[in-house]
Enzyme design. Structure first.
Site, mmCIF file in Angstrom:
data_model
loop_
_atom_site.group_PDB
_atom_site.id
_atom_site.type_symbol
_atom_site.label_atom_id
_atom_site.label_comp_id
_atom_site.label_asym_id
_atom_site.label_seq_id
_atom_site.Cartn_x
_atom_site.Cartn_y
_atom_site.Cartn_z
ATOM 1 N N ARG A 1 -11.249 -12.339 20.856
ATOM 2 C CA ARG A 1 -10.280 -12.118 21.937
ATOM 3 C C ARG A 1 -10.101 -13.477 22.602
ATOM 4 O O ARG A 1 -11.062 -14.033 23.140
ATOM 5 C CB ARG A 1 -10.852 -11.075 22.910
ATOM 6 C CG ARG A 1 -9.927 -10.562 24.011
ATOM 7 C CD ARG A 1 -8.880 -9.540 23.617
ATOM 8 N NE ARG A 1 -9.273 -8.199 23.226
ATOM 9 C CZ ARG A 1 -9.438 -7.169 24.045
ATOM 10 N NH1 ARG A 1 -9.317 -7.316 25.333
ATOM 11 N NH2 ARG A 1 -9.721 -5.976 23.581
ATOM 12 N N SER B 1 -5.123 -5.533 23.387
ATOM 13 C CA SER B 1 -5.145 -4.369 24.266
ATOM 14 C C SER B 1 -4.379 -4.627 25.563
ATOM 15 O O SER B 1 -3.183 -4.876 25.531
ATOM 16 C CB SER B 1 -6.597 -3.970 24.535
ATOM 17 O OG SER B 1 -6.644 -2.733 25.190
ATOM 18 N N ASP C 1 -2.210 2.088 27.876
ATOM 19 C CA ASP C 1 -2.224 0.630 27.873
ATOM 20 C C ASP C 1 -1.422 0.169 26.645
ATOM 21 O O ASP C 1 -1.013 0.996 25.816
ATOM 22 C CB ASP C 1 -3.660 0.085 27.914
ATOM 23 C CG ASP C 1 -4.444 0.384 26.653
ATOM 24 O OD1 ASP C 1 -4.028 1.279 25.887
ATOM 25 O OD2 ASP C 1 -5.480 -0.270 26.427
ATOM 26 N N ASP D 1 -1.900 -1.054 23.722
ATOM 27 C CA ASP D 1 -2.219 -0.672 22.335
ATOM 28 C C ASP D 1 -2.552 0.815 22.229
ATOM 29 O O ASP D 1 -3.027 1.280 21.194
ATOM 30 C CB ASP D 1 -3.339 -1.538 21.746
ATOM 31 C CG ASP D 1 -4.681 -1.318 22.418
ATOM 32 O OD1 ASP D 1 -4.689 -1.004 23.633
ATOM 33 O OD2 ASP D 1 -5.725 -1.471 21.760
ATOM 34 N N ARG E 1 -6.045 3.653 25.554
ATOM 35 C CA ARG E 1 -6.534 4.155 26.839
ATOM 36 C C ARG E 1 -5.452 4.985 27.510
ATOM 37 O O ARG E 1 -4.286 4.868 27.167
ATOM 38 C CB ARG E 1 -6.875 2.987 27.778
ATOM 39 C CG ARG E 1 -8.013 2.151 27.277
ATOM 40 C CD ARG E 1 -8.120 0.903 28.139
ATOM 41 N NE ARG E 1 -9.072 -0.001 27.537
ATOM 42 C CZ ARG E 1 -10.115 -0.521 28.171
ATOM 43 N NH1 ARG E 1 -10.312 -0.246 29.440
ATOM 44 N NH2 ARG E 1 -10.935 -1.324 27.555
ATOM 45 N N THR F 1 -22.718 0.490 26.966
ATOM 46 C CA THR F 1 -21.301 0.388 27.336
ATOM 47 C C THR F 1 -20.441 0.049 26.125
ATOM 48 O O THR F 1 -20.782 -0.830 25.352
ATOM 49 C CB THR F 1 -21.135 -0.741 28.375
ATOM 50 O OG1 THR F 1 -22.174 -0.612 29.321
ATOM 51 C CG2 THR F 1 -19.801 -0.650 29.066
ATOM 52 N N GLU G 1 -15.568 6.800 28.451
ATOM 53 C CA GLU G 1 -16.113 5.743 29.304
ATOM 54 C C GLU G 1 -15.213 5.598 30.525
ATOM 55 O O GLU G 1 -14.020 5.909 30.470
ATOM 56 C CB GLU G 1 -16.234 4.425 28.543
ATOM 57 C CG GLU G 1 -14.927 3.851 28.069
ATOM 58 C CD GLU G 1 -15.075 2.508 27.363
ATOM 59 O OE1 GLU G 1 -16.215 2.039 27.176
ATOM 60 O OE2 GLU G 1 -14.040 1.930 26.999
#
Length: 581
Positions: A37, A139, A296, A298, A301, A374, A398
């Site tokens: 990223r 993302s 979002d 991509d 979410r 996480t 999450e």
């Protein structure tokens, strides 16, 4: 060989700009469990044609080492709509270069011919039994960024030690192979396949297994607004609604088509709440819609907002929507399960920084709840292990608005989550209940869980290190804080060092990682707070929660208590003035 990045570097050399060159070439992007990223641009610290070729060459060699049948099974590659004019980089170009790398080695590639949501890649890995998947996306990051996300043959994101192995293979394969730059070669290759039509059919067939109230969906007069925030989600959420026999949601016109500049938002991240939803609120008011669904860019979410009786809009937190979806998916399972004994094989998962509401529901209803580290890579891998043992994993979530509602995708999926939320809302409307009212009912039954999370920005890794060292040596060497302001600390779990005060041998059960900071404090008042560093952003995040047993319904008092705890946490543990956060 990209003329644009080549020209950028030549220009910097001509100017003798050592500072910028150091930024571009000082260190290579790190390949971690989240893949890559970084910003698009020139040099080995950025996402560009060369670094994509090098990364894919390393990944290809690593897969050859791990799979003797790689040339039979192959890989899938998807991409979003990101593009960067000044460096000539785009998700589509990066995906084609990656495809070319594999095809040059005789590996079949299932390359989507058009943009797709991220969850389509893990879905395809599982559905076609491929060796691996790559999704080119950043993302919800700022528009200049891009990313390279990797899935293993089990359909989940990679976990250690694969990241180390791939990283090493990248180091060993940096010189581009012959024909590496010539991505047009793939178009005539018999090894290139397009899974787009097949996945668009099969995915929507599979998510219909989660559709339980088709008749209500057909009749409902509840109206929905959907925004894809200039990303890939529009078409796929429309198709999902159709698959569930729901009338299509109103799409925010200014945001429904992919646009790599994200012109209408400061950050294309629906987690930021009301700022990203301004246009959605306006459209909902105009069309009389009560619920907003926001993906979002991509589409992995989902954020949800609902108009309240007062006329105000409530944006649900990830934990609140997790509570609602957990309740809903369990209720649907219970009402449709023929075998009463099966409950002992039912599981739900959430990450350790998310609300413990599923634990409370599981305790009362008799199914299993597990928490993981996480990130969905942990939940996806754990879900697959459980499913391989014959267990049913109904749901995982999450707090960062990620939901896995459907076992066909072992990752967060904003498309299935959007349509399942719409069905839940339609069902509740027949009982004259809103989502907010049902959320309160869930808390009334299983105990209020109040959460609060935020973050401080810090660009200096040394300050971050110092802050966490200070917490580990609070009252002299190797002592953690015994209190935080007026709040007494009753337990400590440090997943950087592996210490857990609540275990008989003081060793943490969850895996530890020395490369990231993460400490969880439990307080005598029933509060829990976790402080951790982010793997993808210059942030120190905190997550706090107060869990009350069922029957304690003084919500305002609980909120006040949590606010005070958070203020103490910021003041004593973060010390923002001293650390310039």
């Amino acid at each position: 060989q990209n003329p644009k990045t080549y020209a950028i570097v030549k220009q910097l050399l001509a100017e003798g700009n050592a500072g910028e060159l150091q930024k571009y070439f000082g260190s290579r992007m790190e390949f971690g469990t989240a893949g890559l990223r970084a910003a698009m641009g020139a040099g080995i610290s950025h996402m560009n044609d060369l670094t994509i070729i090098q990364t894919t060459q390393g990944f290809c060699r690593y897969l050859e080492k791990n799979f003797s049948d790689l040339k039979k099974r192959g890989v899938v590659i998807g991409f979003d709509a990101r593009a960067h004019l000044s460096s000539g980089g785009s998700s589509k170009r990066f995906a084609r270069l990656a495809a070319n790398t594999f095809i040059s080695q005789g590996v079949p590639v299932y390359l989507f011919s058009d943009i797709v949501p991220t969850p389509f890649v893990p879905y395809t890995v599982t559905h076609l039994k491929l060796c691996a998947g790559i999704m080119v996306t950043a993302s919800h990051n700022p528009k200049q960024d891009n990313g390279y996300k990797v899935y293993w043959e089990n359909g989940a994101q990679i976990i250690s030690p694969h990241d180390k192995g791939i990283s090493q293979a990248i180091e060993e394969n940096q010189e581009p192979w012959p024909q590496a730059w010539d991505e047009k070669l793939i178009d005539s290759s018999p090894l290139l396949h397009d899974p787009y039509a097949m996945v668009n059919k099969e995915y929507f067939k599979d998510i219909q297994k989660q559709c339980f109230y088709r008749n209500i969906n057909k009749e409902t007069n509840l109206k929905f607004v959907h925004t894809s925030v200039h990303g890939v989600g529009h078409k796929f959420v429309q198709l999902a609604f159709k698959a569930f026999d729901l009338s299509p949601p109103f799409a925010v016109p200014e945001q429904k088509d992919p646009d790599p500049d994200f012109p209408t938002v400061k950050y294309p991240n629906p987690e930021e709440g009301k700022g990203v939803l301004t246009l959605s609120f306006a459209l909902a008011e105009k069309d009389g819609a009560r619920i907003i669904l926001a993906n979002d860019p991509d589409a992995d979410r989902l954020a949800v907002a609902e108009k309240q009786e007062s006329g105000e809009w409530k944006v649900f937190s990830g934990n609140e929507l997790g509570a609602l979806l957990g309740w809903w998916i369990f209720t649907c399972w219970k009402n449709n399960s023929r075998d009463t004994h099966a409950i002992k094989d039912v599981y739900m998962l959430s990450s350790t920084v998310s609300s413990k509401i599923l634990r409370a529901i599981a305790l009362k209803e008799g199914f299993h709840f597990e928490e993981t580290l996480t990130g969905f890579k942990w939940m996806g891998n754990r879900a697959k292990q459980l499913m391989d043992q014959g267990k049913a994993v109904l749901f995982a979530f999450e707090e960062a608005i990620g939901y896995m509602c459907c076992p066909a995708v072992l990752d967060k999926d904003g498309v299935s989550a959007a349509v399942i939320t719409a069905e839940m809302a339609s069902f509740l409307a027949t009982r004259n209940l809103s989502l907010s009212q049902q959320l309160k009912a869930v808390y009334d039954e299983y105990g209020f869980h109040i959460t609060k999370a935020s973050y401080f920005i810090c660009h200096d890794p040394e300050v971050i290190q110092q802050l966490f060292d200070n917490l580990r040596n609070f009252d002299g060497k190797n002592t953690y804080p015994k209190s935080c302001g007026r709040f007494k600390v009753s337990g400590i779990r440090d997943l950087t060092t592996g210490y857990d005060s609540s275990q008989p041998d003081q060793k943490a059960i969850l895996p530890t990682s020395k490369s990231s900071q993460m400490i969880t404090f439990t307080f005598a008042n029933g509060g829990v707070a976790t402080m951790r560093t982010s793997g993808t952003e210059p942030k120190i995040k905190y997550y706090s929660e107060l869990c009350a047993p069922p029957g304690n319904s003084d919500v305002e008092q609980l909120k006040k208590e949590l606010d005070e705890l958070v203020n103490a946490l910021e003041k004593h543990f973060f010390q923002p003035e001293k650390n310039k956060l």
